[in-house]
Design a protein around this motif. Structure first.
Motif, PDB file in Angstrom:
ATOM      1  N   ILE A 181       0.825  -1.212   0.000  1.00  0.00           N
ATOM      2  CA  ILE A 181       0.000   0.000   0.000  1.00  0.00           C
ATOM      3  C   ILE A 181       0.860   1.264   0.000  1.00  0.00           C
ATOM      4  O   ILE A 181       0.606   2.174  -0.792  1.00  0.00           O
ATOM      5  N   PRO A 182       1.899   1.359   0.843  1.00  0.00           N
ATOM      6  CA  PRO A 182       2.734   2.577   0.790  1.00  0.00           C
ATOM      7  C   PRO A 182       3.413   2.769  -0.571  1.00  0.00           C
ATOM      8  O   PRO A 182       3.573   3.907  -1.021  1.00  0.00           O
ATOM      9  N   VAL A 183       3.769   1.695  -1.215  1.00  0.00           N
ATOM     10  CA  VAL A 183       4.406   1.801  -2.536  1.00  0.00           C
ATOM     11  C   VAL A 183       3.437   2.425  -3.534  1.00  0.00           C
ATOM     12  O   VAL A 183       3.828   3.204  -4.401  1.00  0.00           O
ATOM     13  N   ALA A 184       2.158   2.107  -3.409  1.00  0.00           N
ATOM     14  CA  ALA A 184       1.150   2.676  -4.298  1.00  0.00           C
ATOM     15  C   ALA A 184       0.811   4.119  -3.915  1.00  0.00           C
ATOM     16  O   ALA A 184       0.460   4.924  -4.777  1.00  0.00           O
ATOM     17  N   LEU A 185       0.914   4.460  -2.644  1.00  0.00           N
ATOM     18  CA  LEU A 185       0.544   5.799  -2.198  1.00  0.00           C
ATOM     19  C   LEU A 185       1.609   6.847  -2.482  1.00  0.00           C
ATOM     20  O   LEU A 185       1.285   8.029  -2.641  1.00  0.00           O
ATOM     21  N   VAL A 186       2.861   6.454  -2.574  1.00  0.00           N
ATOM     22  CA  VAL A 186       3.938   7.419  -2.829  1.00  0.00           C
ATOM     23  C   VAL A 186       3.745   8.132  -4.174  1.00  0.00           C
ATOM     24  O   VAL A 186       3.792   9.369  -4.219  1.00  0.00           O
ATOM     25  N   PRO A 187       3.518   7.429  -5.284  1.00  0.00           N
ATOM     26  CA  PRO A 187       3.298   8.155  -6.545  1.00  0.00           C
ATOM     27  C   PRO A 187       2.067   9.059  -6.495  1.00  0.00           C
ATOM     28  O   PRO A 187       2.075  10.147  -7.068  1.00  0.00           O
ATOM     29  N   LEU A 188       1.014   8.617  -5.807  1.00  0.00           N
ATOM     30  CA  LEU A 188      -0.168   9.467  -5.685  1.00  0.00           C
ATOM     31  C   LEU A 188       0.143  10.734  -4.905  1.00  0.00           C
ATOM     32  O   LEU A 188      -0.308  11.822  -5.268  1.00  0.00           O
ATOM     33  N   ALA A 189       0.921  10.614  -3.843  1.00  0.00           N
ATOM     34  CA  ALA A 189       1.310  11.788  -3.066  1.00  0.00           C
ATOM     35  C   ALA A 189       2.161  12.741  -3.899  1.00  0.00           C
ATOM     36  O   ALA A 189       1.993  13.968  -3.818  1.00  0.00           O
ATOM     37  N   VAL A 190       3.047  12.204  -4.701  1.00  0.00           N
ATOM     38  CA  VAL A 190       3.885  13.045  -5.563  1.00  0.00           C
ATOM     39  C   VAL A 190       3.022  13.786  -6.583  1.00  0.00           C
ATOM     40  O   VAL A 190       3.227  14.979  -6.837  1.00  0.00           O
ATOM     41  N   LEU A 191       2.038  13.107  -7.150  1.00  0.00           N
ATOM     42  CA  LEU A 191       1.150  13.763  -8.118  1.00  0.00           C
ATOM     43  C   LEU A 191       0.347  14.889  -7.473  1.00  0.00           C
ATOM     44  O   LEU A 191       0.183  15.963  -8.051  1.00  0.00           O
ATOM     45  N   VAL A 192      -0.159  14.646  -6.275  1.00  0.00           N
ATOM     46  CA  VAL A 192      -0.904  15.691  -5.566  1.00  0.00           C
ATOM     47  C   VAL A 192       0.009  16.868  -5.260  1.00  0.00           C
ATOM     48  O   VAL A 192      -0.362  18.036  -5.451  1.00  0.00           O
ATOM     49  N   TRP A 193       1.220  16.579  -4.799  1.00  0.00           N
ATOM     50  CA  TRP A 193       2.180  17.640  -4.497  1.00  0.00           C
ATOM     51  C   TRP A 193       2.504  18.469  -5.739  1.00  0.00           C
ATOM     52  O   TRP A 193       2.549  19.702  -5.692  1.00  0.00           O
ATOM     53  N   GLN A 194       2.731  17.802  -6.873  1.00  0.00           N
ATOM     54  CA  GLN A 194       3.030  18.516  -8.119  1.00  0.00           C
ATOM     55  C   GLN A 194       1.850  19.365  -8.570  1.00  0.00           C
ATOM     56  O   GLN A 194       2.038  20.494  -9.036  1.00  0.00           O
ATOM     57  N   GLN A 195       0.645  18.836  -8.432  1.00  0.00           N
ATOM     58  CA  GLN A 195      -0.541  19.590  -8.832  1.00  0.00           C
ATOM     59  C   GLN A 195      -0.699  20.841  -7.972  1.00  0.00           C
ATOM     60  O   GLN A 195      -0.994  21.912  -8.479  1.00  0.00           O
ATOM     61  N   ARG A 196      -0.486  20.697  -6.675  1.00  0.00           N
ATOM     62  CA  ARG A 196      -0.590  21.861  -5.789  1.00  0.00           C
ATOM     63  C   ARG A 196       0.485  22.890  -6.095  1.00  0.00           C
ATOM     64  O   ARG A 196       0.231  24.092  -6.071  1.00  0.00           O
ATOM     65  N   ALA A 197       1.697  22.420  -6.392  1.00  0.00           N
ATOM     66  CA  ALA A 197       2.774  23.340  -6.742  1.00  0.00           C
ATOM     67  C   ALA A 197       2.458  24.065  -8.050  1.00  0.00           C
ATOM     68  O   ALA A 197       2.728  25.259  -8.184  1.00  0.00           O
ATOM     69  N   ARG A 198       1.886  23.342  -9.001  1.00  0.00           N
ATOM     70  CA  ARG A 198       1.540  23.952 -10.289  1.00  0.00           C
ATOM     71  C   ARG A 198       0.440  25.002 -10.105  1.00  0.00           C
ATOM     72  O   ARG A 198       0.493  26.085 -10.687  1.00  0.00           O
ATOM     73  N   LEU A 199      -0.572  24.700  -9.285  1.00  0.00           N
ATOM     74  CA  LEU A 199      -1.649  25.668  -9.039  1.00  0.00           C
ATOM     75  C   LEU A 199      -1.146  26.889  -8.273  1.00  0.00           C
ATOM     76  O   LEU A 199      -1.603  27.990  -8.501  1.00  0.00           O
ATOM     77  N   ALA A 200      -0.200  26.677  -7.361  1.00  0.00           N
ATOM     78  CA  ALA A 200       0.332  27.789  -6.581  1.00  0.00           C
ATOM     79  C   ALA A 200       1.183  28.727  -7.440  1.00  0.00           C
ATOM     80  O   ALA A 200       1.265  29.910  -7.166  1.00  0.00           O
ATOM     81  N   SER A 201       1.811  28.187  -8.484  1.00  0.00           N
ATOM     82  CA  SER A 201       2.682  29.015  -9.309  1.00  0.00           C
ATOM     83  C   SER A 201       1.929  29.805 -10.369  1.00  0.00           C
ATOM     84  O   SER A 201       2.477  30.708 -10.977  1.00  0.00           O
ATOM     85  N   THR A 202       0.655  29.478 -10.586  1.00  0.00           N
ATOM     86  CA  THR A 202      -0.111  30.231 -11.615  1.00  0.00           C
ATOM     87  C   THR A 202      -0.929  31.332 -11.030  1.00  0.00           C
ATOM     88  O   THR A 202      -1.117  31.524  -9.905  1.00  0.00           O
TER      89      THR A 202
END
Length: 76
Positions: free
Chosen positions: A55-76
């Protein structure tokens, strides 16, 4: 464009073949190892335990995607 094509674009022309070969070796070598280990791991650990461990192996990529999306929204 396939991922291998994108990978080789970031290297000098003289290094493209070696880079692609290394990438293919790592990808298919990992697939072969995981296919060979799947049976013994399920047999030794059990299906439920194996799922709980992965389960943690599957959650790490999801967490990275959420983090990237938030960073992208914050920069616009």
């Amino acid at each position: 464009m396939p991922a291998t094509g994108l990978l080789t674009e970031s290297y000098r022309p003289v290094d493209k073949a070696r880079t692609q070969a290394a990438n293919e070796f790592l990808v298919f070598g990992t697939a072969a190892i995981t296919a060979l280990l799947a049976g013994p791991m399920v047999s030794g650990l059990g299906w439920a335990t194996l799922n709980l461990l992965l389960i943690p192996v599957a959650l790490v990529p999801l967490a990275v995607l959420v983090w990237q999306q938030r960073a992208r929204l914050a920069s616009t």
